[in-house]
Design an enzyme around this catalytic site. Structure first.
Site, PDB file in Angstrom:
ATOM      1  N   CYS A 176       2.003  -2.813  15.395  1.00 25.05           N
ATOM      2  CA  CYS A 176       1.998  -2.465  13.972  1.00 25.05           C
ATOM      3  C   CYS A 176       1.304  -3.535  13.132  1.00 25.05           C
ATOM      4  O   CYS A 176       1.665  -4.717  13.205  1.00 25.05           O
ATOM      5  CB  CYS A 176       3.441  -2.282  13.501  1.00 25.05           C
ATOM      6  SG  CYS A 176       3.585  -2.025  11.732  1.00 25.05           S
TER       7      CYS A 176
ATOM      8  N   CYS B 170       6.987  -5.275  15.359  1.00 26.78           N
ATOM      9  CA  CYS B 170       6.685  -4.383  16.479  1.00 26.78           C
ATOM     10  C   CYS B 170       5.269  -4.684  16.970  1.00 26.78           C
ATOM     11  O   CYS B 170       4.375  -4.971  16.168  1.00 26.78           O
ATOM     12  CB  CYS B 170       6.820  -2.923  16.056  1.00 26.78           C
ATOM     13  SG  CYS B 170       8.493  -2.545  15.489  1.00 26.78           S
TER      14      CYS B 170
ATOM     15  N   SER C  87      11.911   5.726  14.953  1.00 28.67           N
ATOM     16  CA  SER C  87      10.704   5.239  15.614  1.00 28.67           C
ATOM     17  C   SER C  87      11.076   4.786  17.022  1.00 28.67           C
ATOM     18  O   SER C  87      11.481   3.647  17.220  1.00 28.67           O
ATOM     19  CB  SER C  87      10.115   4.066  14.821  1.00 28.67           C
ATOM     20  OG  SER C  87       9.580   4.532  13.618  1.00 28.67           O
ATOM     21  N   LEU C  88      10.956   5.676  17.964  1.00 24.64           N
ATOM     22  CA  LEU C  88      11.458   5.384  19.318  1.00 24.64           C
ATOM     23  C   LEU C  88      10.383   4.721  20.191  1.00 24.64           C
ATOM     24  O   LEU C  88      10.576   3.643  20.717  1.00 24.64           O
ATOM     25  CB  LEU C  88      11.969   6.682  19.957  1.00 24.64           C
ATOM     26  CG  LEU C  88      12.853   6.497  21.174  1.00 24.64           C
ATOM     27  CD1 LEU C  88      14.155   5.781  20.820  1.00 24.64           C
ATOM     28  CD2 LEU C  88      13.168   7.837  21.826  1.00 24.64           C
TER      29      LEU C  88
ATOM     30  N   GLU D 203       0.828  -1.193   0.000  1.00 20.96           N
ATOM     31  CA  GLU D 203       0.000   0.000   0.000  1.00 20.96           C
ATOM     32  C   GLU D 203       0.870   1.255   0.000  1.00 20.96           C
ATOM     33  O   GLU D 203       1.946   1.290   0.589  1.00 20.96           O
ATOM     34  CB  GLU D 203      -0.934  -0.018   1.210  1.00 20.96           C
ATOM     35  CG  GLU D 203      -1.903  -1.185   1.105  1.00 20.96           C
ATOM     36  CD  GLU D 203      -2.967  -1.205   2.192  1.00 20.96           C
ATOM     37  OE1 GLU D 203      -4.023  -1.799   1.933  1.00 20.96           O
ATOM     38  OE2 GLU D 203      -2.756  -0.656   3.278  1.00 20.96           O
TER      39      GLU D 203
ATOM     40  N   CYS E  21       6.796  -7.040   7.022  1.00 19.13           N
ATOM     41  CA  CYS E  21       7.982  -6.610   7.769  1.00 19.13           C
ATOM     42  C   CYS E  21       8.372  -7.732   8.715  1.00 19.13           C
ATOM     43  O   CYS E  21       7.516  -8.360   9.338  1.00 19.13           O
ATOM     44  CB  CYS E  21       7.692  -5.339   8.568  1.00 19.13           C
ATOM     45  SG  CYS E  21       9.167  -4.680   9.396  1.00 19.13           S
TER      46      CYS E  21
ATOM     47  N   CYS F 248       3.389   8.415   1.303  1.00 19.92           N
ATOM     48  CA  CYS F 248       3.951   7.444   2.243  1.00 19.92           C
ATOM     49  C   CYS F 248       4.200   6.147   1.468  1.00 19.92           C
ATOM     50  O   CYS F 248       3.270   5.519   0.972  1.00 19.92           O
ATOM     51  CB  CYS F 248       2.935   7.250   3.372  1.00 19.92           C
ATOM     52  SG  CYS F 248       3.476   6.112   4.633  1.00 19.92           S
TER      53      CYS F 248
ATOM     54  N   GLY G  71       7.043  -2.069   5.854  1.00 20.54           N
ATOM     55  CA  GLY G  71       8.418  -2.542   5.813  1.00 20.54           C
ATOM     56  C   GLY G  71       9.412  -1.661   6.536  1.00 20.54           C
ATOM     57  O   GLY G  71       9.129  -0.528   6.909  1.00 20.54           O
ATOM     58  N   GLU G  72      10.593  -2.227   6.749  1.00 23.18           N
ATOM     59  CA  GLU G  72      11.688  -1.507   7.398  1.00 23.18           C
ATOM     60  C   GLU G  72      12.699  -1.121   6.314  1.00 23.18           C
ATOM     61  O   GLU G  72      13.431  -1.978   5.803  1.00 23.18           O
ATOM     62  CB  GLU G  72      12.322  -2.406   8.469  1.00 23.18           C
ATOM     63  CG  GLU G  72      13.639  -1.915   9.023  1.00 23.18           C
ATOM     64  CD  GLU G  72      13.631  -0.440   9.448  1.00 23.18           C
ATOM     65  OE1 GLU G  72      12.764  -0.028  10.238  1.00 23.18           O
ATOM     66  OE2 GLU G  72      14.514   0.303   8.966  1.00 23.18           O
TER      67      GLU G  72
ATOM     68  N   SER H  11      12.313   6.552   7.618  1.00 18.97           N
ATOM     69  CA  SER H  11      11.933   6.238   8.994  1.00 18.97           C
ATOM     70  C   SER H  11      12.426   4.841   9.340  1.00 18.97           C
ATOM     71  O   SER H  11      12.229   3.904   8.569  1.00 18.97           O
ATOM     72  CB  SER H  11      10.407   6.304   9.118  1.00 18.97           C
ATOM     73  OG  SER H  11       9.996   5.843  10.388  1.00 18.97           O
TER      74      SER H  11
ATOM     75  N   CYS I  98      -1.244   5.542   9.799  1.00 18.22           N
ATOM     76  CA  CYS I  98       0.017   4.915  10.190  1.00 18.22           C
ATOM     77  C   CYS I  98      -0.236   3.585  10.863  1.00 18.22           C
ATOM     78  O   CYS I  98      -1.046   3.492  11.770  1.00 18.22           O
ATOM     79  CB  CYS I  98       0.709   5.749  11.258  1.00 18.22           C
ATOM     80  SG  CYS I  98       1.701   7.020  10.640  1.00 18.22           S
TER      81      CYS I  98
HETATM   82  N1  SAH Z   1       9.577   0.399   9.610  1.00 16.34           N
HETATM   83  C1  SAH Z   1       9.729   1.793   9.690  1.00 16.34           C
HETATM   84  C2  SAH Z   1       8.807   2.564   8.787  1.00 16.34           C
HETATM   85  C3  SAH Z   1       7.380   2.095   8.716  1.00 16.34           C
HETATM   86  S1  SAH Z   1       6.370   2.317  10.136  1.00 16.34           S
HETATM   87  C4  SAH Z   1       9.589   2.260  11.123  1.00 16.34           C
HETATM   88  O1  SAH Z   1       9.174   1.473  11.957  1.00 16.34           O
HETATM   89  O2  SAH Z   1       9.953   3.400  11.371  1.00 16.34           O
HETATM   90  C5  SAH Z   1       5.993   4.053  10.082  1.00 16.34           C
HETATM   91  C6  SAH Z   1       5.590   4.641  11.432  1.00 16.34           C
HETATM   92  O3  SAH Z   1       4.278   4.251  11.834  1.00 16.34           O
HETATM   93  C7  SAH Z   1       6.516   4.218  12.546  1.00 16.34           C
HETATM   94  O4  SAH Z   1       6.879   5.260  13.388  1.00 16.34           O
HETATM   95  C8  SAH Z   1       5.671   3.214  13.256  1.00 16.34           C
HETATM   96  O5  SAH Z   1       6.136   3.004  14.527  1.00 16.34           O
HETATM   97  C9  SAH Z   1       4.295   3.853  13.182  1.00 16.34           C
HETATM   98  N2  SAH Z   1       3.214   2.909  13.487  1.00 16.34           N
HETATM   99  C10 SAH Z   1       3.206   1.589  13.274  1.00 16.34           C
HETATM  100  N3  SAH Z   1       2.045   1.043  13.710  1.00 16.34           N
HETATM  101  C11 SAH Z   1       1.303   2.051  14.193  1.00 16.34           C
HETATM  102  C12 SAH Z   1      -0.016   2.115  14.751  1.00 16.34           C
HETATM  103  N4  SAH Z   1      -0.792   1.047  14.874  1.00 16.34           N
HETATM  104  N5  SAH Z   1      -0.471   3.324  15.119  1.00 16.34           N
HETATM  105  C13 SAH Z   1       0.289   4.432  14.972  1.00 16.34           C
HETATM  106  N6  SAH Z   1       1.539   4.417  14.454  1.00 16.34           N
HETATM  107  C14 SAH Z   1       2.040   3.234  14.065  1.00 16.34           C
HETATM  108 FE1  SF4 Z   2       8.194  -3.095  10.748  1.00 14.68          FE
HETATM  109 FE2  SF4 Z   2       8.123  -0.430  11.223  1.00 14.68          FE
HETATM  110 FE3  SF4 Z   2       5.936  -1.984  11.606  1.00 14.68          FE
HETATM  111 FE4  SF4 Z   2       8.030  -2.213  13.249  1.00 14.68          FE
HETATM  112  S1  SF4 Z   2       6.715  -0.375  12.970  1.00 14.68           S
HETATM  113  S2  SF4 Z   2       6.856  -3.933  12.356  1.00 14.68           S
HETATM  114  S3  SF4 Z   2       9.733  -1.903  11.853  1.00 14.68           S
HETATM  115  S4  SF4 Z   2       6.938  -1.574   9.670  1.00 14.68           S
END
Ligand code: SAH
Ligand code: SF4
Length: 398
Positions: A127, A124, A228-229, A100, A120, A113, A174-175, A206, A350
């Site tokens: 996510c 996390c 992404s902290l 997407e 991925c 985006c 994805g990462e 990111s 997101c």
């Molecule tokens: N893998 C990379 C980029 C994709 S995720 C990363 O993790 O940075 C893009 C952003 O969306 C990241 O900051 C991620 O932590 C955030 N994100 C993922 N799942 C989410 C959710 N359910 N609600 C809000 N933000 C989320």
């Molecule tokens: Fe992958 Fe980013 Fe989602 Fe973590 S937040 S599972 S690194 S896409």
């Protein structure tokens, strides 16, 4: 009896080739290198992928190109438009997979985006993409092809066309740092004057923290960086972002700071992304701890209210907790913004991006089972899985 293969040799897809790779391609054909500039402009500025229409290229060379090469973006199979102007594309990438891409207009800015992988591997806990498991890295043609398809859908190609895509964030599925070469080549095409010409301040990678790859990033690009902290200490981050067990916060922030310090423009800051989840990481003490953690680092902070999806039992932060968290950071001197949720009606927010992942990790299976177990036990968070060693493979350019 011997059966001879009649399959034609695979054509080279010029869509994802950087200027240098395209020059090498024309070299290999015995052609002049300036052809690379011409072809880049046709594909990425004019939106032309049919060699026959590339009129400043001689007929014999056009014929030769048609035999050995192609310029193909992945196919858009579905498109949804939200009432707020957000547009989501479902893009087919073969093998039962689709990713997407989301376009988010905001005043005179339009942010695309972009996805970097099918699924991925990092899993996390909050996510949706992670819960789908992982199939493969996208090729550079499939990454820059998302930009190409979006630009086409907004009639952005050609001389004098209005530019709708002003920013790109590598924040889709994805990462990005686990698909290093293809992501770097694609970001450099986004910023290239012969292509989309985006400023380096408007293209952002990111990452959840693949430190060895981040250590190399500055050698290949000078785009913006977002980390992404999501947690101010390792104990909590280990639960939310499992790769933290391998590359803990101190390592990650030191590496990110080296990247920012290495950029030519001295005043650039990195973005810290912090997804706020109700009762998990949204307390005032977390905000104070975060302010302390980041005090030596040039950052702006972007708070993202958690977006729910149906495999997660996490809840969105309350508005009160969100405002309180932001105020603590502002009082500590940080520029702190809240990312408003867009495209709610089309699941384009997101972390909600899911596409279609033909999962090779079997994670999606496991989560279906886990979800049933969770329902039975009324537990309120998804259990976190460790990153497999094999999941984290990194390749570099050159
Ligand atoms: N893998 C990379 C980029 C994709 S995720 C990363 O993790 O940075 C893009 C952003 O969306 C990241 O900051 C991620 O932590 C955030 N994100 C993922 N799942 C989410 C959710 N359910 N609600 C809000 N933000 C989320
Ligand atoms: Fe992958 Fe980013 Fe989602 Fe973590 S937040 S599972 S690194 S896409």
């Amino acid at each position: 009896m011997t059966v001879e293969s009649t399959a034609a040799p695979a054509k080279v897809n010029l869509m994802g080739l950087s200027q240098a790779k395209l020059e090498a391609f024309f070299d290999s054909l015995g052609e002049k290198r300036f052809r690379a500039t011409q072809v880049l402009k046709w594909i990425h500025q004019m939106g032309v992928t049919d060699f026959e229409q590339m009129t400043n290229i001689s007929k014999p060379l056009r014929d030769k190109l048609s035999q050995v090469a192609e310029a193909v973006a992945p196919e858009v199979v579905n498109q949804w438009d939200s009432s707020d102007g957000t547009r989501k594309f479902l893009i087919r990438v073969g093998g039962g997979n689709a990713v997407e891409t989301v376009y988010i207009p905001d005043g005179d800015r339009g942010t695309l985006c972009v996805s970097s992988q099918v699924g991925c591997s990092l899993d996390c806990s909050f996510c949706a993409t992670g819960k789908q498991g992982f199939n493969r890295d996208l090729t550079a043609a499939e990454i820059i092809g998302q930009v190409w398809q979006a630009a086409k859908s907004f009639n952005q190609f050609g001389v004098g066309a209005q530019r709708k895509i002003t920013n790109v964030v590598m924040m889709g599925m994805g990462e990005p740092l686990l698909n290093f070469d293809n992501v770097v080549d694609s970001m450099n095409l986004m910023m290239h004057d012969n292509c989309y010409g985006l400023s380096k301040r408007r293209v952002t990678l990111s990452t959840s923290g693949v430190v060895p790859a981040l250590d190399k990033l500055g050698e290949y690009t000078d785009a913006c960086l977002a980390i992404s902290l999501h947690a101010p200490n390792n104990a909590l981050r280990n639960e939310l972002v499992p790769i933290n067990k391998k590359y803990p916060i101190e390592m990650l922030l030191a590496s990110a700071k080296r990247y920012i310090d290495g950029l030519p423009d001295v005043r650039r800051k990195m973005t810290i992304e912090y997804t706020l989840i109700d009762q998990v990481n949204d307390r005032p003490e977390h905000a104070h701890e975060l302010a302390e953690l980041l005090k030596e680092i040039p950052v702006k902070i972007n708070l993202i209210p958690f977006n729910p999806f149906n495999l997660s039992n996490y809840k969105r932060v309350s508005n009160n907790a969100l405002r309180r968290f932001q105020q603590i950071l502002i009082d500590a001197g940080y520029t702190t913004t809240i990312r408003t949720t867009r495209g709610d009606d089309i699941d384009a927010a997101c972390g909600q991006l899911a596409g279609q992942v033909n999962d090779r990790t079997k994670r999606s299976q496991r989560y279906k089972i886990d979800k049933n177990a969770l329902d039975a036990s009324n537990a309120d968070i998804i259990p976190v899985k460790l990153v497999d060693e094999a999941d984290v493979s990194i390749t570099f350019n050159g």
